[in-house]
Scaffold this motif. Structure first.
Motif, PDB file in Angstrom:
ATOM      1  N   GLN A  23     -46.720 -59.375 -20.464  1.00  0.00           N
ATOM      2  CA  GLN A  23     -48.148 -59.153 -20.212  1.00  0.00           C
ATOM      3  C   GLN A  23     -48.886 -60.480 -20.092  1.00  0.00           C
ATOM      4  O   GLN A  23     -49.775 -60.638 -19.245  1.00  0.00           O
ATOM      5  N   LEU A  24     -48.532 -61.438 -20.910  1.00  0.00           N
ATOM      6  CA  LEU A  24     -49.166 -62.756 -20.857  1.00  0.00           C
ATOM      7  C   LEU A  24     -48.861 -63.458 -19.535  1.00  0.00           C
ATOM      8  O   LEU A  24     -49.752 -64.051 -18.916  1.00  0.00           O
ATOM      9  N   GLN A  25     -47.617 -63.364 -19.074  1.00  0.00           N
ATOM     10  CA  GLN A  25     -47.252 -63.976 -17.803  1.00  0.00           C
ATOM     11  C   GLN A  25     -48.013 -63.340 -16.647  1.00  0.00           C
ATOM     12  O   GLN A  25     -48.487 -64.039 -15.747  1.00  0.00           O
ATOM     13  N   LEU A  26     -48.154 -62.029 -16.677  1.00  0.00           N
ATOM     14  CA  LEU A  26     -48.910 -61.337 -15.640  1.00  0.00           C
ATOM     15  C   LEU A  26     -50.371 -61.786 -15.663  1.00  0.00           C
ATOM     16  O   LEU A  26     -50.961 -62.098 -14.632  1.00  0.00           O
ATOM     17  N   LEU A  30     -52.359 -63.763 -12.618  1.00  0.00           N
ATOM     18  CA  LEU A  30     -53.588 -63.254 -12.012  1.00  0.00           C
ATOM     19  C   LEU A  30     -54.734 -64.252 -12.181  1.00  0.00           C
ATOM     20  O   LEU A  30     -55.534 -64.455 -11.278  1.00  0.00           O
ATOM     21  N   GLN A  31     -54.794 -64.889 -13.329  1.00  0.00           N
ATOM     22  CA  GLN A  31     -55.819 -65.892 -13.593  1.00  0.00           C
ATOM     23  C   GLN A  31     -55.655 -67.069 -12.628  1.00  0.00           C
ATOM     24  O   GLN A  31     -56.625 -67.582 -12.078  1.00  0.00           O
ATOM     25  N   ALA A  32     -54.436 -67.500 -12.416  1.00  0.00           N
ATOM     26  CA  ALA A  32     -54.173 -68.635 -11.531  1.00  0.00           C
ATOM     27  C   ALA A  32     -54.586 -68.314 -10.101  1.00  0.00           C
ATOM     28  O   ALA A  32     -55.077 -69.187  -9.388  1.00  0.00           O
TER      29      ALA A  32
END
Length: 69
Positions: A23-26, A30-32
């Motif tokens: 979830q953190l990687q996703l 998305l933030q990037a």
């Protein structure tokens, strides 16, 4: 001596951590995508960044010269 419950708890903990990391990687991906300008805006954003940086440096320089004088 029964080690089964402890191993089961460890496995559940690993699954929780794996889910959290996924979830953190996703979220980070998305933030990037929101932080990176599109290719058509690269020249414009680079120019804007340069202007903002120059203005900031000029403000700092004028404040320093005001303190020295």
């Amino acid at each position: 001596m029964n080690l089964r419950p402890e191993n089961n708890n460890t496995e559940i903990f690993r699954e929780d951590i794996s889910e959290y990391v996924a979830q953190l990687q996703l979220h980070m991906a998305l933030q990037a995508r929101n932080l990176v300008p599109t290719l058509t805006d690269v020249n414009n954003s680079r120019h804007q960044f340069l202007q903002e940086t120059q203005a900031t440096v000029e403000k700092l320089a004028s404040r320093q010269s005001g303190r020295l004088g």
